[in-house]
Motif scaffolding. Structure first.
Motif, PDB file in Angstrom:
ATOM      1  N   GLN A 247      49.639  69.408   8.384  1.00  0.00           N
ATOM      2  CA  GLN A 247      49.826  67.966   8.372  1.00  0.00           C
ATOM      3  C   GLN A 247      50.278  67.464   9.745  1.00  0.00           C
ATOM      4  O   GLN A 247      51.009  68.129  10.463  1.00  0.00           O
ATOM      5  CB  GLN A 247      50.872  67.575   7.321  1.00  0.00           C
ATOM      6  N   THR A 248      49.822  66.272  10.107  1.00  0.00           N
ATOM      7  CA  THR A 248      50.294  65.633  11.328  1.00  0.00           C
ATOM      8  C   THR A 248      51.658  65.011  11.033  1.00  0.00           C
ATOM      9  O   THR A 248      51.806  64.250  10.085  1.00  0.00           O
ATOM     10  CB  THR A 248      49.314  64.536  11.785  1.00  0.00           C
ATOM     11  N   ILE A 249      52.639  65.344  11.858  1.00  0.00           N
ATOM     12  CA  ILE A 249      53.993  64.868  11.614  1.00  0.00           C
ATOM     13  C   ILE A 249      54.321  63.765  12.608  1.00  0.00           C
ATOM     14  O   ILE A 249      54.176  63.945  13.817  1.00  0.00           O
ATOM     15  CB  ILE A 249      55.024  66.004  11.770  1.00  0.00           C
ATOM     16  N   SER A 250      54.774  62.623  12.111  1.00  0.00           N
ATOM     17  CA  SER A 250      55.159  61.536  13.005  1.00  0.00           C
ATOM     18  C   SER A 250      56.560  61.776  13.545  1.00  0.00           C
ATOM     19  O   SER A 250      57.394  62.395  12.887  1.00  0.00           O
ATOM     20  CB  SER A 250      55.116  60.197  12.261  1.00  0.00           C
ATOM     21  N   ALA A 251      56.799  61.283  14.750  1.00  0.00           N
ATOM     22  CA  ALA A 251      58.109  61.448  15.384  1.00  0.00           C
ATOM     23  C   ALA A 251      59.229  60.849  14.539  1.00  0.00           C
ATOM     24  O   ALA A 251      60.290  61.472  14.393  1.00  0.00           O
ATOM     25  CB  ALA A 251      58.097  60.822  16.785  1.00  0.00           C
ATOM     26  N   PRO A 252      59.052  59.659  13.955  1.00  0.00           N
ATOM     27  CA  PRO A 252      60.135  59.108  13.116  1.00  0.00           C
ATOM     28  C   PRO A 252      60.459  59.988  11.913  1.00  0.00           C
ATOM     29  O   PRO A 252      61.627  60.127  11.544  1.00  0.00           O
ATOM     30  CB  PRO A 252      59.572  57.751  12.675  1.00  0.00           C
ATOM     31  N   ALA A 253      59.450  60.586  11.306  1.00  0.00           N
ATOM     32  CA  ALA A 253      59.691  61.447  10.137  1.00  0.00           C
ATOM     33  C   ALA A 253      60.474  62.691  10.539  1.00  0.00           C
ATOM     34  O   ALA A 253      61.400  63.115   9.849  1.00  0.00           O
ATOM     35  CB  ALA A 253      58.362  61.849   9.492  1.00  0.00           C
ATOM     36  N   ILE A 254      60.095  63.287  11.682  1.00  0.00           N
ATOM     37  CA  ILE A 254      60.819  64.463  12.170  1.00  0.00           C
ATOM     38  C   ILE A 254      62.264  64.107  12.464  1.00  0.00           C
ATOM     39  O   ILE A 254      63.197  64.810  12.066  1.00  0.00           O
ATOM     40  CB  ILE A 254      60.151  65.022  13.444  1.00  0.00           C
ATOM     41  N   ALA A 255      62.452  62.988  13.169  1.00  0.00           N
ATOM     42  CA  ALA A 255      63.807  62.563  13.533  1.00  0.00           C
ATOM     43  C   ALA A 255      64.650  62.300  12.296  1.00  0.00           C
ATOM     44  O   ALA A 255      65.834  62.635  12.246  1.00  0.00           O
ATOM     45  CB  ALA A 255      63.746  61.311  14.413  1.00  0.00           C
ATOM     46  N   GLU A 256      64.029  61.722  11.277  1.00  0.00           N
ATOM     47  CA  GLU A 256      64.753  61.395  10.050  1.00  0.00           C
ATOM     48  C   GLU A 256      65.268  62.649   9.348  1.00  0.00           C
ATOM     49  O   GLU A 256      66.432  62.726   8.951  1.00  0.00           O
ATOM     50  CB  GLU A 256      63.838  60.616   9.098  1.00  0.00           C
ATOM     51  N   VAL A 257      64.395  63.650   9.220  1.00  0.00           N
ATOM     52  CA  VAL A 257      64.798  64.848   8.492  1.00  0.00           C
ATOM     53  C   VAL A 257      65.765  65.697   9.304  1.00  0.00           C
ATOM     54  O   VAL A 257      66.720  66.257   8.762  1.00  0.00           O
ATOM     55  CB  VAL A 257      63.560  65.678   8.082  1.00  0.00           C
ATOM     56  N   ILE A 258      65.532  65.793  10.640  1.00  0.00           N
ATOM     57  CA  ILE A 258      66.479  66.537  11.479  1.00  0.00           C
ATOM     58  C   ILE A 258      67.860  65.890  11.396  1.00  0.00           C
ATOM     59  O   ILE A 258      68.884  66.581  11.339  1.00  0.00           O
ATOM     60  CB  ILE A 258      65.996  66.579  12.939  1.00  0.00           C
ATOM     61  N   LYS A 259      67.895  64.561  11.359  1.00  0.00           N
ATOM     62  CA  LYS A 259      69.172  63.858  11.249  1.00  0.00           C
ATOM     63  C   LYS A 259      69.870  64.218   9.952  1.00  0.00           C
ATOM     64  O   LYS A 259      71.099  64.366   9.907  1.00  0.00           O
ATOM     65  CB  LYS A 259      68.934  62.341  11.328  1.00  0.00           C
ATOM     66  N   VAL A 260      69.102  64.378   8.885  1.00  0.00           N
ATOM     67  CA  VAL A 260      69.689  64.756   7.600  1.00  0.00           C
ATOM     68  C   VAL A 260      70.335  66.136   7.698  1.00  0.00           C
ATOM     69  O   VAL A 260      71.443  66.362   7.219  1.00  0.00           O
ATOM     70  CB  VAL A 260      68.623  64.747   6.492  1.00  0.00           C
TER      71      VAL A 260
END
Length: 243
Positions: free
Chosen positions: A62-75
């Motif tokens: 899957q192509t991962i968007s930067a906001p989605a990555i940032a959101e989960v890493i923040k979690v």
């Protein structure tokens, strides 16, 4: 420090985890009003130091968007912070090493500072504490994967049910056309309408499926990023610090 003589640290951890909001599972009312807001939480259980194995990645393509990555890493980062206990332990050591460049000098400086701040700090204790944090990251990752798969399965069930219902109705309509010639025109129009709906079912779920797959892919990426950093520090302790 993660461990003490009393049960107070365990109670604090449980309290912190219970207050950490879900990133993926929501109530029925929230699902209806805000279907795109997906959250998950750090698991609520007694601390353990057995490093659990994470499930295999489920959406690497899957192509991962930067906001989605940032959101989960923040979690993950917030979750680690939420289970950090008062005093000096691996969590503080981890941040000290990474902020200082993650090299041999950084390890030794951080270790010296740790032993000054807390006389009970040892290499063995830091490694032991690292296993605890890694196990929590793995628990969250596995929980996120399970929740994501459950939602995908739920969508597939809904699609199958709708397809089955519409297919059955089409067959009944075809039979009725043969039996009731006088209603032929009306029934043919009904069949056409329902066939159009049947053809568009997959399309109607594309957005939801894409959103979940993207978040699962972001979860894989965030998990790997977090685990790699934690393991790097853990291995650095054994490599660079001589007790």
């Amino acid at each position: 420090m993660l461990y003490g003589a009393s049960h107070t640290p365990y109670l604090i951890i449980l309290h912190m985890l219970k207050n950490f909001k879900s990133l993926f599972i929501k109530s029925d009312e929230e699902e209806e009003s805000k279907p795109a807001a997906e959250t998950f939480s750090f698991p609520v259980n007694n601390p353990t130091h057995n490093v659990t194995s994470a499930q295999a990645p489920v959406s690497n393509t899957q192509t991962i968007s930067a906001p989605a990555i940032a959101e989960v890493i923040k979690v993950y980062e917030n979750g680690l912070e939420s289970i950090n206990m008062p005093g000096y332990d691996f969590y503080e050591f981890y941040h000290s090493v990474n902020s200082a460049g993650n090299n041999e000098q950084a390890y030794n400086m951080a270790y010296k500072m740790a032993t000054v701040l807390d006389k009970t700090v040892t290499v063995q204790k830091l490694v032991h504490d690292a296993d605890f944090y890694i196990s929590k990251i793995n628990e969250v990752y596995n929980q996120y994967v399970t929740q994501g798969k459950s939602k995908i399965n739920s969508i597939n069930d809904k699609k199958s049910a709708e397809k089955s219902t519409l297919t059955t109705e089409i067959e009944q309509a075809d039979t009725k056309i043969l039996q009731l010639k006088e209603e032929l025109k009306k029934l043919e129009e009904e069949i056409t309408t329902k066939k159009n709906k049947l053809a568009k079912i997959d399309e109607s779920y594309i957005s939801q499926e894409k959103n979940i797959h993207e978040r699962l892919a972001a979860n894989d990426h965030a998990h790997k990023t977090s685990i790699d950093k934690l393991i790097a520090v853990k291995e650095g302790i054994s490599t660079y610090i001589k007790s």
